[in-house]
Design a protein around this motif. Structure first.
Motif, PDB file in Angstrom:
ATOM      1  N   GLU A  30      -4.988 -10.967  15.701  1.00  9.24           N
ATOM      2  CA  GLU A  30      -4.669 -10.706  14.291  1.00  9.24           C
ATOM      3  C   GLU A  30      -4.410  -9.208  14.129  1.00  9.24           C
ATOM      4  O   GLU A  30      -5.137  -8.386  14.691  1.00  9.24           O
ATOM      5  CB  GLU A  30      -5.849 -11.099  13.385  1.00  9.24           C
ATOM      6  CG  GLU A  30      -6.063 -12.592  13.280  1.00  9.24           C
ATOM      7  CD  GLU A  30      -7.298 -12.922  12.435  1.00  9.24           C
ATOM      8  OE1 GLU A  30      -8.002 -11.986  11.997  1.00  9.24           O
ATOM      9  OE2 GLU A  30      -7.541 -14.128  12.226  1.00  9.24           O
ATOM     10  N   LEU A  31      -3.370  -8.874  13.361  1.00 14.76           N
ATOM     11  CA  LEU A  31      -3.099  -7.471  13.031  1.00 14.76           C
ATOM     12  C   LEU A  31      -3.705  -7.191  11.662  1.00 14.76           C
ATOM     13  O   LEU A  31      -3.330  -7.823  10.675  1.00 14.76           O
ATOM     14  CB  LEU A  31      -1.590  -7.209  13.016  1.00 14.76           C
ATOM     15  CG  LEU A  31      -1.141  -5.812  12.575  1.00 14.76           C
ATOM     16  CD1 LEU A  31      -1.727  -4.718  13.462  1.00 14.76           C
ATOM     17  CD2 LEU A  31       0.388  -5.712  12.548  1.00 14.76           C
ATOM     18  N   LEU A  32      -4.663  -6.279  11.627  1.00 18.61           N
ATOM     19  CA  LEU A  32      -5.369  -5.978  10.379  1.00 18.61           C
ATOM     20  C   LEU A  32      -4.999  -4.585   9.876  1.00 18.61           C
ATOM     21  O   LEU A  32      -4.958  -3.630  10.643  1.00 18.61           O
ATOM     22  CB  LEU A  32      -6.884  -6.042  10.593  1.00 18.61           C
ATOM     23  CG  LEU A  32      -7.466  -7.349  11.139  1.00 18.61           C
ATOM     24  CD1 LEU A  32      -8.983  -7.236  11.270  1.00 18.61           C
ATOM     25  CD2 LEU A  32      -7.109  -8.532  10.250  1.00 18.61           C
ATOM     26  N   PHE A  33      -4.724  -4.512   8.589  1.00 25.46           N
ATOM     27  CA  PHE A  33      -4.522  -3.219   7.943  1.00 25.46           C
ATOM     28  C   PHE A  33      -5.642  -2.999   6.947  1.00 25.46           C
ATOM     29  O   PHE A  33      -6.239  -3.950   6.444  1.00 25.46           O
ATOM     30  CB  PHE A  33      -3.177  -3.193   7.194  1.00 25.46           C
ATOM     31  CG  PHE A  33      -1.977  -3.298   8.105  1.00 25.46           C
ATOM     32  CD1 PHE A  33      -1.922  -2.612   9.311  1.00 25.46           C
ATOM     33  CD2 PHE A  33      -0.893  -4.094   7.737  1.00 25.46           C
ATOM     34  CE1 PHE A  33      -0.802  -2.707  10.135  1.00 25.46           C
ATOM     35  CE2 PHE A  33       0.225  -4.190   8.555  1.00 25.46           C
ATOM     36  CZ  PHE A  33       0.267  -3.499   9.750  1.00 25.46           C
ATOM     37  N   GLN A  48      -2.929  -1.361  -2.394  1.00 27.89           N
ATOM     38  CA  GLN A  48      -2.183  -0.620  -1.372  1.00 27.89           C
ATOM     39  C   GLN A  48      -2.707  -0.938   0.028  1.00 27.89           C
ATOM     40  O   GLN A  48      -3.911  -0.984   0.251  1.00 27.89           O
ATOM     41  CB  GLN A  48      -2.319   0.886  -1.645  1.00 27.89           C
ATOM     42  CG  GLN A  48      -1.526   1.772  -0.714  1.00 27.89           C
ATOM     43  CD  GLN A  48      -0.017   1.701  -0.962  1.00 27.89           C
ATOM     44  OE1 GLN A  48       0.420   1.631  -2.101  1.00 27.89           O
ATOM     45  NE2 GLN A  48       0.749   1.691   0.117  1.00 27.89           N
ATOM     46  N   PHE A  49      -1.766  -1.141   0.972  1.00 30.51           N
ATOM     47  CA  PHE A  49      -2.140  -1.293   2.378  1.00 30.51           C
ATOM     48  C   PHE A  49      -1.999   0.058   3.099  1.00 30.51           C
ATOM     49  O   PHE A  49      -1.099   0.839   2.775  1.00 30.51           O
ATOM     50  CB  PHE A  49      -1.220  -2.307   3.069  1.00 30.51           C
ATOM     51  CG  PHE A  49      -1.561  -3.740   2.755  1.00 30.51           C
ATOM     52  CD1 PHE A  49      -2.468  -4.444   3.542  1.00 30.51           C
ATOM     53  CD2 PHE A  49      -0.965  -4.383   1.678  1.00 30.51           C
ATOM     54  CE1 PHE A  49      -2.773  -5.766   3.260  1.00 30.51           C
ATOM     55  CE2 PHE A  49      -1.272  -5.701   1.381  1.00 30.51           C
ATOM     56  CZ  PHE A  49      -2.177  -6.398   2.171  1.00 30.51           C
ATOM     57  N   HIS A  50      -2.865   0.279   4.068  1.00 32.19           N
ATOM     58  CA  HIS A  50      -2.814   1.523   4.848  1.00 32.19           C
ATOM     59  C   HIS A  50      -3.003   1.227   6.335  1.00 32.19           C
ATOM     60  O   HIS A  50      -3.653   0.251   6.695  1.00 32.19           O
ATOM     61  CB  HIS A  50      -3.940   2.478   4.427  1.00 32.19           C
ATOM     62  CG  HIS A  50      -3.909   2.907   3.002  1.00 32.19           C
ATOM     63  ND1 HIS A  50      -3.083   3.902   2.543  1.00 32.19           N
ATOM     64  CD2 HIS A  50      -4.598   2.475   1.923  1.00 32.19           C
ATOM     65  CE1 HIS A  50      -3.288   4.078   1.247  1.00 32.19           C
ATOM     66  NE2 HIS A  50      -4.196   3.219   0.841  1.00 32.19           N
ATOM     67  N   LYS A  53      -7.516  -6.435   6.096  1.00 32.29           N
ATOM     68  CA  LYS A  53      -6.794  -7.627   5.640  1.00 32.29           C
ATOM     69  C   LYS A  53      -5.680  -7.936   6.635  1.00 32.29           C
ATOM     70  O   LYS A  53      -4.994  -7.033   7.117  1.00 32.29           O
ATOM     71  CB  LYS A  53      -6.218  -7.393   4.243  1.00 32.29           C
ATOM     72  CG  LYS A  53      -5.794  -8.670   3.560  1.00 32.29           C
ATOM     73  CD  LYS A  53      -5.596  -8.452   2.055  1.00 32.29           C
ATOM     74  CE  LYS A  53      -5.151  -9.736   1.394  1.00 32.29           C
ATOM     75  NZ  LYS A  53      -4.977  -9.572  -0.061  1.00 32.29           N
ATOM     76  N   LYS A  54      -5.500  -9.213   6.895  1.00 26.65           N
ATOM     77  CA  LYS A  54      -4.556  -9.652   7.924  1.00 26.65           C
ATOM     78  C   LYS A  54      -3.104  -9.464   7.481  1.00 26.65           C
ATOM     79  O   LYS A  54      -2.732  -9.836   6.365  1.00 26.65           O
ATOM     80  CB  LYS A  54      -4.825 -11.132   8.219  1.00 26.65           C
ATOM     81  CG  LYS A  54      -4.064 -11.672   9.409  1.00 26.65           C
ATOM     82  CD  LYS A  54      -4.446 -13.123   9.649  1.00 26.65           C
ATOM     83  CE  LYS A  54      -3.458 -13.781  10.583  1.00 26.65           C
ATOM     84  NZ  LYS A  54      -3.741 -15.213  10.762  1.00 26.65           N
TER      85      LYS A  54
END
Lengths: 405, 159
Positions: free
Chosen positions: B50-53, B60-62, B80-81
């Motif tokens: 899983e790629l998590l940010f 906002q995602f970072h 968050k995935k």
């Protein structure tokens, strides 16, 4: 503007350098070179260790790992400053030493500030094999196998895409820089002869779009440079031709390439993140504003960016041409060895070679003003601009120096 | 007061590769590729493919490892995935590798993927369509064991 009171308030009254080469029988450490440069500075200016009030060093040399690096220098020189520190922000910190000196002098803390940079990594370290590990985020970037050129290439890729810059336009920088190097006895490419645009674009691909000759070679040795800075009133008493610090600016935006698009809503990415535009423009704008000069007043310019495309970009950011016009500017002779703006007059990082030159680029401009250039002399230099860069286009310092008070 | 006792804190689980990989500069040992407490969540995700940010309460995602939201200054960020959908923003095809272990793979491409979450993710990009990798190519997430010996999130271009 508050900063205007700093303009020409301080001057360089002495600047020296020491060079060590890989081929020297006795190889020198950065500390040896630093001491050599400082010793010569004390002897030639007559201002010795007992008069130095402030010491600012550039970053710790890669080839001289020690914590509290400025203390190592202070200890070796046996000076006792009232204020001292190591100035980092990669290569941007070299000029940062002079900026701090100007602040300390203006605050009345000291009368004399010693600024010194030194590096000798190519003598002691495998730079090609290991360098990417200095430039990449060890956890999130290095495992993908990037090289230093491939990190900068992310910006080159977008620069070409967004502004239609061509490989041949980029190559012109390497061609013109090489001509200056042929006149400089210490340039890495001194004896390598002229090159053509075809030579550059046909040289092996290193990391697209960057060919071998789009990239800086390592300087085959190390350089330390030392500058003595004092207030203008003192400078006039002790030096026949002080070089005044007319203006400066510094602007750092990020550390890793993978972080760069995570910055926005501050200059120079007020509108949104960019892989192209850099803090160099803001640093230059501030330096010009402080100095009261414009790009048209500059007779000589040096930058420490190590790739062809980045030189084009810096010509834009430093105000010598408009945004996106770097390619056309050099194509139409803007930095031609014959008749263009004298640009990277030691050969630049592309042909002099990279070695954490630090204040050596500033020394080149002062030397030209004092008619003691080590390479090709340039007549009539009144005002010069030097740009110190570090990190993958993350840290930028700009300084404008002038013969005139 | 239970929560204030450091002995009660759950030990941080580190992914297998956290034993670390030596980073050398010539003969000089620089350190290890090694997750730290603020990043272990990311690598736990990688273990699960899983790629998590980091995701802020403001939406906002970072990436990577943001601890303070640069939009709203909140420190309430959680992993968050990612949907794993994106496009090529920039790239460079590497012909001269940094070390012998990567030299066997050249040429290979590293670049920035603009993901659906608005994050620009630096990674390996593999060509998954007939045409060479180009800006704007659609790309989707995959996981590959790379030359470093570790499984890493990568993106593959597609039609």
């Amino acid at each position: 503007m508050n900063t205007h009171k700093l303009a020409r308030s301080c001057a360089i009254v002495g600047i020296t350098r020491a060079i060590g080469l890989k081929t020297d029988k006795e190889k020198k450490t950065p500390l040896q070179l630093v001491v050599e440069a400082c010793g010569e500075l004390f002897r030639t200016t007559g201002i010795d260790r007992t008069k130095i009030g402030a010491l600012f060093t550039g970053r710790m040399p890669r080839s001289y790992f020690t914590l509290q690096y400025s203390q190592s220098v202070l200890n070796e020189l046996k000076i006792a400053p009232v204020i001292s520190t190591e100035v980092t922000s990669h290569g941007g910190g070299a000029l940062g030493t002079i900026e701090l000196a100007a602040l300390a002098l203006n605050a009345g803390l000291v009368d004399y500030a010693l600024c010194v940079t030194g590096e000798a990594s190519p003598i002691w370290i495998d730079m090609i094999g290991g360098s990417a590990n200095w430039e990449a985020d060890l956890q999130f970037e290095a495992p993908y196998g990037p090289t230093t050129p491939s990190l900068y290439a992310q910006s080159a890729c977008r620069y070409m895409h967004e502004y239609g810059i061509s490989s041949r336009q980029m190559a012109r920088v390497a061609v013109e820089n090489r001509k200056w190097a042929l006149h400089h006895p210490y340039a890495a490419m001194h004896k390598k002869g002229e090159i053509t645009v075809d030579d550059v674009v046909n040289s092996p691909m290193i990391a697209s779009p960057l060919h071998l000759l789009d990239c800086a070679p390592w300087f085959p040795g190390g350089i330390a440079s030392a500058a003595l800075i004092t207030r203008a009133d003192i400078a006039k008493q002790i030096c026949p031709n002080p070089t005044y610090i007319a203006g400066f600016g510094q602007w750092n935006t990020h550390e890793w390439v993978g972080e760069r698009m995570g910055t926005w809503n501050v200059e120079p990415v007020k509108k949104g993140p960019s892989m192209v535009r850099t803090g160099a423009k803001v640093a230059a704008d501030n330096a010009y504003a402080m100095s009261g000069l414009s790009a048209a007043d500059i007779n000589i310019a040096e930058t420490s960016v190590p790739f062809t495309f980045a030189n084009l970009l810096m010509l834009e950011e430093l105000g010598f041409c408009g945004e996106g016009e770097g390619g056309r500017f050099v194509e139409s002779g803007g930095i031609d060895f014959d008749g263009g703006l004298p640009f990277n007059t030691t050969g630049g990082y592309l042909s002099f070679g990279q070695s954490g030159q630090g204040l050596y680029l500033l020394k080149e401009i002062v030397d030209q003003m004092w008619n003691q250039a080590e390479g090709k002399p340039i007549a009539g230099v009144e005002n010069g601009l030097v740009h110190g860069h570090g990190g993958p286009l993350g840290c930028h310092s700009v300084m404008i120096v002038s013969k005139n008070n | 007061m239970k929560g204030n006792n450091p002995m009660n804190e759950t030990p941080i689980k580190v992914p297998d590769w956290s034993a670390g990989k030596k980073v050398m500069v010539g003969e000089l040992f620089l350190g290890l590729y090694q997750p730290s407490p603020e990043t272990t969540g990311f690598w736990e995700g990688v273990k699960r493919r899983e790629l998590l940010f980091k995701h802020c309460e403001c939406g906002q995602f970072h990436h990577p490892r943001r601890m303070l939201c640069s939009v709203c200054s909140s420190q309430k960020l959680s992993w968050k995935k990612s949907t794993g959908i994106g496009s090529v923003y920039s790239f460079s095809e590497i012909h001269r590798a940094p070390t012998p272990e990567y030299a066997q793979t050249v040429p290979y491409t590293v670049g920035l993927i603009e993901t659906g979450e608005g994050v620009h993710f630096f990674c390996r990009i593999d060509q998954g369509r007939k045409t060479p990798i180009a800006i704007g190519d659609k790309a989707k997430l995959d996981f590959r064991v790379l030359e470093s010996g570790y499984q890493m999130p990568v993106f593959i271009t597609h039609d």
